[in-house]
Design a protein around this motif. Sequence first.
Motif, PDB file in Angstrom:
ATOM      1  N   ARG A 132       0.869  -1.173   0.000  1.00 13.23           N
ATOM      2  CA  ARG A 132       0.000   0.000   0.000  1.00 13.23           C
ATOM      3  C   ARG A 132       0.910   1.228   0.000  1.00 13.23           C
ATOM      4  NH1 ARG A 132      -5.122  -0.043   1.335  1.00 13.23           N
ATOM      5  NH2 ARG A 132      -4.963  -1.972   2.498  1.00 13.23           N
ATOM      6  N   GLY A 133       0.634   2.171  -0.862  1.00 16.38           N
ATOM      7  CA  GLY A 133       1.464   3.367  -0.977  1.00 16.38           C
ATOM      8  C   GLY A 133       1.443   4.202   0.290  1.00 16.38           C
ATOM      9  N   ARG A 134       2.588   4.800   0.615  1.00 13.75           N
ATOM     10  CA  ARG A 134       2.683   5.662   1.793  1.00 13.75           C
ATOM     11  C   ARG A 134       2.638   7.120   1.379  1.00 13.75           C
ATOM     12  NH1 ARG A 134       7.412   2.501   4.492  1.00 13.75           N
ATOM     13  NH2 ARG A 134       6.288   1.249   5.983  1.00 13.75           N
ATOM     14  N   LYS A 135       1.962   7.922   2.168  1.00 16.91           N
ATOM     15  CA  LYS A 135       1.979   9.371   1.974  1.00 16.91           C
ATOM     16  C   LYS A 135       3.255   9.911   2.623  1.00 16.91           C
ATOM     17  CE  LYS A 135      -2.572   9.984   0.757  1.00 16.91           C
ATOM     18  NZ  LYS A 135      -2.767   8.818  -0.046  1.00 16.91           N
ATOM     19  N   SER A 136       3.580  11.177   2.363  1.00 18.79           N
ATOM     20  CA  SER A 136       4.847  11.728   2.871  1.00 18.79           C
ATOM     21  C   SER A 136       4.868  11.765   4.400  1.00 18.79           C
ATOM     22  CB  SER A 136       5.089  13.117   2.298  1.00 18.79           C
ATOM     23  OG  SER A 136       4.039  13.980   2.639  1.00 18.79           O
ATOM     24  N   HIS A 137       3.718  12.058   5.051  1.00 18.80           N
ATOM     25  CA  HIS A 137       3.733  12.067   6.523  1.00 18.80           C
ATOM     26  C   HIS A 137       3.885  10.654   7.081  1.00 18.80           C
ATOM     27  CE1 HIS A 137      -0.539  11.459   5.523  1.00 18.80           C
ATOM     28  NE2 HIS A 137      -0.648  10.862   6.696  1.00 18.80           N
ATOM     29  N   ASP A 138       3.344   9.650   6.366  1.00 17.47           N
ATOM     30  CA  ASP A 138       3.539   8.254   6.782  1.00 17.47           C
ATOM     31  C   ASP A 138       5.008   7.866   6.700  1.00 17.47           C
ATOM     32  OD1 ASP A 138       0.832   7.913   7.196  1.00 17.47           O
ATOM     33  OD2 ASP A 138       0.473   7.094   5.193  1.00 17.47           O
ATOM     34  N   LYS A 139       5.691   8.344   5.650  1.00 17.83           N
ATOM     35  CA  LYS A 139       7.111   8.039   5.478  1.00 17.83           C
ATOM     36  C   LYS A 139       7.926   8.627   6.626  1.00 17.83           C
ATOM     37  CE  LYS A 139       6.844   8.058   0.461  1.00 17.83           C
ATOM     38  NZ  LYS A 139       7.268   8.731  -0.754  1.00 17.83           N
ATOM     39  N   ARG A 140       7.586   9.856   7.040  1.00 10.85           N
ATOM     40  CA  ARG A 140       8.307  10.485   8.159  1.00 10.85           C
ATOM     41  C   ARG A 140       8.086   9.714   9.454  1.00 10.85           C
ATOM     42  NH1 ARG A 140       6.674  15.325   5.453  1.00 10.85           N
ATOM     43  NH2 ARG A 140       4.820  15.440   6.744  1.00 10.85           N
ATOM     44  N   GLU A 141       6.834   9.309   9.706  1.00 15.01           N
ATOM     45  CA  GLU A 141       6.545   8.530  10.917  1.00 15.01           C
ATOM     46  C   GLU A 141       7.278   7.188  10.895  1.00 15.01           C
ATOM     47  OE1 GLU A 141       2.346   8.117  11.364  1.00 15.01           O
ATOM     48  OE2 GLU A 141       2.025  10.289  11.448  1.00 15.01           O
ATOM     49  N   HIS A 142       7.314   6.559   9.740  1.00 13.56           N
ATOM     50  CA  HIS A 142       8.013   5.280   9.606  1.00 13.56           C
ATOM     51  C   HIS A 142       9.503   5.453   9.895  1.00 13.56           C
ATOM     52  CE1 HIS A 142       8.879   1.269   8.154  1.00 13.56           C
ATOM     53  NE2 HIS A 142       9.800   1.770   7.355  1.00 13.56           N
ATOM     54  N   GLU A 143      10.108   6.512   9.378  1.00 12.62           N
ATOM     55  CA  GLU A 143      11.533   6.788   9.628  1.00 12.62           C
ATOM     56  C   GLU A 143      11.792   7.028  11.115  1.00 12.62           C
ATOM     57  OE1 GLU A 143      14.458   6.876   7.798  1.00 12.62           O
ATOM     58  OE2 GLU A 143      13.191   5.749   6.418  1.00 12.62           O
ATOM     59  N   LYS A 144      10.902   7.788  11.762  1.00 14.54           N
ATOM     60  CA  LYS A 144      11.058   8.047  13.195  1.00 14.54           C
ATOM     61  C   LYS A 144      10.996   6.748  13.997  1.00 14.54           C
ATOM     62  CE  LYS A 144       9.143  12.704  13.365  1.00 14.54           C
ATOM     63  NZ  LYS A 144       8.001  13.514  13.816  1.00 14.54           N
ATOM     64  N   ALA A 145      10.023   5.913  13.668  1.00 10.69           N
ATOM     65  CA  ALA A 145       9.883   4.641  14.387  1.00 10.69           C
ATOM     66  C   ALA A 145      11.105   3.752  14.155  1.00 10.69           C
ATOM     67  CB  ALA A 145       8.615   3.917  13.935  1.00 10.69           C
ATOM     68  N   LYS A 146      11.620   3.720  12.922  1.00 10.41           N
ATOM     69  CA  LYS A 146      12.789   2.912  12.610  1.00 10.41           C
ATOM     70  C   LYS A 146      14.023   3.419  13.360  1.00 10.41           C
ATOM     71  CE  LYS A 146      14.858   2.458   8.409  1.00 10.41           C
ATOM     72  NZ  LYS A 146      14.899   2.328   6.955  1.00 10.41           N
ATOM     73  N   ASP A 147      14.210   4.750  13.401  1.00 16.66           N
ATOM     74  CA  ASP A 147      15.333   5.330  14.129  1.00 16.66           C
ATOM     75  C   ASP A 147      15.234   5.042  15.623  1.00 16.66           C
ATOM     76  OD1 ASP A 147      16.391   6.270  11.784  1.00 16.66           O
ATOM     77  OD2 ASP A 147      15.657   8.329  12.049  1.00 16.66           O
ATOM     78  N   TRP A 148      14.025   5.114  16.158  1.00 17.33           N
ATOM     79  CA  TRP A 148      13.834   4.852  17.582  1.00 17.33           C
ATOM     80  C   TRP A 148      14.165   3.393  17.900  1.00 17.33           C
ATOM     81  CZ3 TRP A 148      14.372   6.049  22.182  1.00 17.33           C
ATOM     82  CH2 TRP A 148      13.723   5.422  23.220  1.00 17.33           C
ATOM     83  N   LYS A 149      13.785   2.459  17.027  1.00 17.20           N
ATOM     84  CA  LYS A 149      14.119   1.040  17.246  1.00 17.20           C
ATOM     85  C   LYS A 149      15.633   0.837  17.260  1.00 17.20           C
ATOM     86  CE  LYS A 149      10.206  -1.631  16.447  1.00 17.20           C
ATOM     87  NZ  LYS A 149       9.784  -2.308  17.620  1.00 17.20           N
ATOM     88  N   LYS A 150      16.347   1.509  16.342  1.00 20.45           N
ATOM     89  CA  LYS A 150      17.807   1.411  16.328  1.00 20.45           C
ATOM     90  C   LYS A 150      18.396   1.952  17.628  1.00 20.45           C
ATOM     91  CE  LYS A 150      18.859   1.779  11.418  1.00 20.45           C
ATOM     92  NZ  LYS A 150      19.452   2.643  10.382  1.00 20.45           N
ATOM     93  N   GLU A 151      17.887   3.078  18.071  1.00 20.20           N
ATOM     94  CA  GLU A 151      18.377   3.713  19.303  1.00 20.20           C
ATOM     95  C   GLU A 151      18.099   2.816  20.510  1.00 20.20           C
ATOM     96  OE1 GLU A 151      20.487   6.380  21.384  1.00 20.20           O
ATOM     97  OE2 GLU A 151      20.194   6.413  19.209  1.00 20.20           O
TER      98      GLU A 151
END
Length: 160
Positions: A132-151
């Motif tokens: 399912r295609g992501r909107k730009s705000h979804d992409k930002r939220e996904h990046e934040k969640a991914k960065d938080w998991k790494k941290e």
Amino acid sequence: MVRPRPATFDKKKIVAENRRARYDYAIEDTYEAGIALTGTEVKSLRFGEGSIAESYAEVKDEQVWLINANIPEFSHGNRFNHEPKRPRKLLLHEREINKLFGLVARQGMTLVPLSIYFNSRGRAKVELAVARGRKSHDKREHEKAKDWKKEQGRLLRQHG
């Protein structure tokens, strides 16, 4: 009786990978599909040439087609060389095709190729994702969640 599918596909040599797809789309499910190729296309892929960066798949006439995938002409090919961006038929079971058609038609999903690879038997395969295609705000939220998991992983390794 249906044989259970392995959790991950048996990828021996990855030829082309669509890394941007995991960023642009939310992947729901993945399928392994065979691909109908000519001889010069297989040779070109074995040399590691090919790109699926802007390609997609569609269900048409009860068949699945890979559109806009670029497999360049084989350098040592003759007059029977292939066309680089021709539509290529993907080989799936009929029930899988029907399921994909239902998902694309009713739920507005997209068929995105994630990678082209050779399996352990030397067959060219395509990892196809229902996404399912992501909107730009979804992409930002996904990046934040991914960065938080790494941290989180770093913090647990340091203090755990």
